[in-house]
Design a protein around this motif. Structure first.
Motif, PDB file in Angstrom:
ATOM      1  N   VAL A   9      36.297  29.537  46.855  1.00 18.01           N
ATOM      2  CA  VAL A   9      36.285  30.677  46.375  1.00 18.01           C
ATOM      3  C   VAL A   9      36.379  31.725  47.453  1.00 18.01           C
ATOM      4  N   THR A  10      37.421  32.797  47.255  1.00 19.39           N
ATOM      5  CA  THR A  10      37.418  33.929  48.396  1.00 19.39           C
ATOM      6  C   THR A  10      37.689  35.198  47.584  1.00 19.39           C
ATOM      7  N   ALA A  11      37.701  36.263  48.254  1.00 17.77           N
ATOM      8  CA  ALA A  11      38.085  37.519  47.688  1.00 17.77           C
ATOM      9  C   ALA A  11      38.742  38.302  48.557  1.00 17.77           C
ATOM     10  N   GLY A  54      24.276  28.454  33.369  1.00 14.97           N
ATOM     11  CA  GLY A  54      24.080  27.179  32.436  1.00 14.97           C
ATOM     12  C   GLY A  54      23.937  26.101  33.107  1.00 14.97           C
ATOM     13  N   ALA A  55      23.243  25.213  32.733  1.00  7.25           N
ATOM     14  CA  ALA A  55      23.030  23.549  33.232  1.00  7.25           C
ATOM     15  C   ALA A  55      24.324  23.144  33.736  1.00  7.25           C
ATOM     16  N   HIS A  56      25.314  23.295  32.942  1.00  2.00           N
ATOM     17  CA  HIS A  56      26.848  22.672  33.512  1.00  2.00           C
ATOM     18  C   HIS A  56      27.686  23.414  34.069  1.00  2.00           C
ATOM     19  N   ASP A  57      26.949  24.674  34.640  1.00  3.92           N
ATOM     20  CA  ASP A  57      28.067  25.647  35.428  1.00  3.92           C
ATOM     21  C   ASP A  57      27.928  25.075  36.882  1.00  3.92           C
ATOM     22  N   VAL A  58      29.182  25.364  37.478  1.00  2.00           N
ATOM     23  CA  VAL A  58      29.331  24.768  38.955  1.00  2.00           C
ATOM     24  C   VAL A  58      29.403  26.067  39.866  1.00  2.00           C
ATOM     25  N   HIS A  59      28.549  25.789  40.827  1.00  2.00           N
ATOM     26  CA  HIS A  59      28.561  26.821  41.917  1.00  2.00           C
ATOM     27  C   HIS A  59      29.794  26.682  42.890  1.00  2.00           C
ATOM     28  N   LEU A  60      30.691  27.386  42.813  1.00  2.00           N
ATOM     29  CA  LEU A  60      31.911  27.519  43.707  1.00  2.00           C
ATOM     30  C   LEU A  60      31.454  27.820  45.250  1.00  2.00           C
ATOM     31  N   GLY A  61      30.716  28.567  45.211  1.00  2.00           N
ATOM     32  CA  GLY A  61      30.494  29.314  46.840  1.00  2.00           C
ATOM     33  C   GLY A  61      30.206  30.794  46.397  1.00  2.00           C
ATOM     34  N   ALA A  62      30.423  31.747  47.547  1.00  2.00           N
ATOM     35  CA  ALA A  62      29.980  33.006  47.510  1.00  2.00           C
ATOM     36  C   ALA A  62      31.053  33.867  48.112  1.00  2.00           C
ATOM     37  N   VAL A  63      31.114  34.966  47.719  1.00  2.00           N
ATOM     38  CA  VAL A  63      32.027  36.056  48.278  1.00  2.00           C
ATOM     39  C   VAL A  63      31.162  37.191  48.586  1.00  2.00           C
ATOM     40  N   ALA A  64      31.137  37.513  49.770  1.00  2.00           N
ATOM     41  CA  ALA A  64      30.498  38.867  50.138  1.00  2.00           C
ATOM     42  C   ALA A  64      28.827  38.799  50.015  1.00  2.00           C
ATOM     43  N   GLY A  65      28.503  37.387  50.038  1.00  2.00           N
ATOM     44  CA  GLY A  65      27.122  37.013  49.693  1.00  2.00           C
ATOM     45  C   GLY A  65      26.930  37.032  48.523  1.00  2.00           C
ATOM     46  N   PRO A  67      27.064  34.966  44.757  1.00  2.00           N
ATOM     47  CA  PRO A  67      27.463  34.047  44.428  1.00  2.00           C
ATOM     48  C   PRO A  67      28.425  33.853  43.059  1.00  2.00           C
ATOM     49  N   VAL A  68      29.092  32.663  43.168  1.00  2.00           N
ATOM     50  CA  VAL A  68      30.246  32.610  42.234  1.00  2.00           C
ATOM     51  C   VAL A  68      30.162  31.340  41.517  1.00  2.00           C
ATOM     52  N   TYR A  69      29.913  31.370  40.139  1.00  2.00           N
ATOM     53  CA  TYR A  69      30.011  30.308  39.080  1.00  2.00           C
ATOM     54  C   TYR A  69      30.877  30.018  38.285  1.00  2.00           C
ATOM     55  N   ILE A  70      31.388  28.996  37.950  1.00  2.00           N
ATOM     56  CA  ILE A  70      32.329  28.683  36.886  1.00  2.00           C
ATOM     57  C   ILE A  70      31.938  27.718  35.820  1.00  2.00           C
ATOM     58  N   SER A  71      32.216  27.785  34.640  1.00  2.00           N
ATOM     59  CA  SER A  71      31.887  26.757  33.644  1.00  2.00           C
ATOM     60  C   SER A  71      32.726  25.391  33.848  1.00  2.00           C
ATOM     61  N   ALA A  72      31.744  24.321  33.491  1.00  2.00           N
ATOM     62  CA  ALA A  72      32.278  23.177  33.847  1.00  2.00           C
ATOM     63  C   ALA A  72      33.652  22.853  33.251  1.00  2.00           C
ATOM     64  N   GLN A  82      42.120  27.159  44.681  1.00  2.00           N
ATOM     65  CA  GLN A  82      40.972  27.780  45.237  1.00  2.00           C
ATOM     66  C   GLN A  82      41.247  29.216  44.408  1.00  2.00           C
ATOM     67  N   LEU A  83      39.864  29.814  44.015  1.00  2.00           N
ATOM     68  CA  LEU A  83      39.823  30.792  43.147  1.00  2.00           C
ATOM     69  C   LEU A  83      39.772  32.167  44.089  1.00  2.00           C
ATOM     70  N   ILE A  84      40.422  33.072  43.834  1.00  2.00           N
ATOM     71  CA  ILE A  84      40.686  34.262  44.567  1.00  2.00           C
ATOM     72  C   ILE A  84      40.321  35.489  43.765  1.00  2.00           C
ATOM     73  N   ILE A  85      39.265  36.174  43.849  1.00  2.00           N
ATOM     74  CA  ILE A  85      38.758  37.232  43.484  1.00  2.00           C
ATOM     75  C   ILE A  85      39.483  38.449  43.750  1.00  2.00           C
ATOM     76  N   ASP A  86      40.026  39.218  42.821  1.00  2.00           N
ATOM     77  CA  ASP A  86      40.792  40.453  43.489  1.00  2.00           C
ATOM     78  C   ASP A  86      40.134  41.538  42.564  1.00  2.00           C
ATOM     79  N   ALA A  87      40.616  42.741  42.665  1.00  2.00           N
ATOM     80  CA  ALA A  87      40.287  43.997  42.247  1.00  2.00           C
ATOM     81  C   ALA A  87      41.525  44.797  41.914  1.00  2.00           C
ATOM     82  N   ILE A  88      41.827  45.117  40.799  1.00  2.00           N
ATOM     83  CA  ILE A  88      42.910  46.271  40.502  1.00  2.00           C
ATOM     84  C   ILE A  88      42.702  47.360  39.646  1.00  2.00           C
ATOM     85  N   PRO A  89      43.449  48.252  39.671  1.00  2.00           N
ATOM     86  CA  PRO A  89      43.177  49.343  38.479  1.00  2.00           C
ATOM     87  C   PRO A  89      43.264  48.962  37.196  1.00  2.00           C
TER      88      PRO A  89
END
Length: 131
Positions: A9-11, A54-65, A67-72, A82-89
C-alpha cells in the motif's frame, strides 16, 4: 533488483495532505479497505477507537503512519496489486473521516510485476489481527 518486497500500500501526496488535515482533529486513525455496499470500495478512514479490525482482516502496511487494513476476500482478489490511496475532489464516505471536507479518498491499484510478485510470494504473508 532488490530482495525487499514492494509495499502493498502507498499513498499519493494528495492523500497524505488530506490525512494531515484529518489528523489535526483525529490523531489516531486507520484505514479499512473493503468491498462494502454503502460507500462502494472507497478506503474508509476511522478513529482507531471507533473501528474494530476483524479477525480475518489483513494488515497491508501503513501510509504516513496510518495503518491500512483490507478484508480477507478483498485481499485475495487484489493480492496481485499494490493499493494506492489517493484523494480527489468530492464528498467522502458517509462514515469516513474524509466526509464533509470536500475531498474524498479513492483506491487506485497498480499490478505488481512478475518479479515483485515472486518477492512478495517468498516473503511472509501479511499479518492478521490478534484474536
Amino acid at each position: 533488483m532488490t530482495d525487499q518486497p514492494p509495499p502493498r500500500v502507498t499513498a499519493t501526496d494528495a492523500a497524505r495532505a488530506l490525512l494531515d488535515e484529518i489528523r489535526r482533529d483525529h490523531p489516531d486513525i486507520l484505514f479499512h479497505q473493503s468491498g462494502g455496499c454503502c460507500d462502494g470500495s472507497a478506503p474508509m478512514c476511522y478513529p482507531v477507537a471507533d473501528f474494530r479490525v476483524g479477525a480475518h482482516d489483513v494488515h497491508l502496511g501503513a501510509v504516513a503512519g496510518v495503518p491500512v487494513y483490507i478484508s480477507a476476500p478483498q485481499f485475495e482478489a487484489w493480492r496481485h496489486t499494490q493499493l494506492i490511496i489517493d484523494a480527489i475532489p468530492g464528498r467522502g464516505g458517509m462514515f469516513s473521516l474524509d466526509n464533509g471536507r470536500e475531498r474524498r479518498f479513492l483506491a487506485r491499484a497498480r499490478v505488481f510485476t512478475e518479479a515483485e510478485r515472486a518477492t512478495l510470494d517468498a516473503a511472509e504473508p501479511p499479518p492478521r489481527p490478534e484474536t
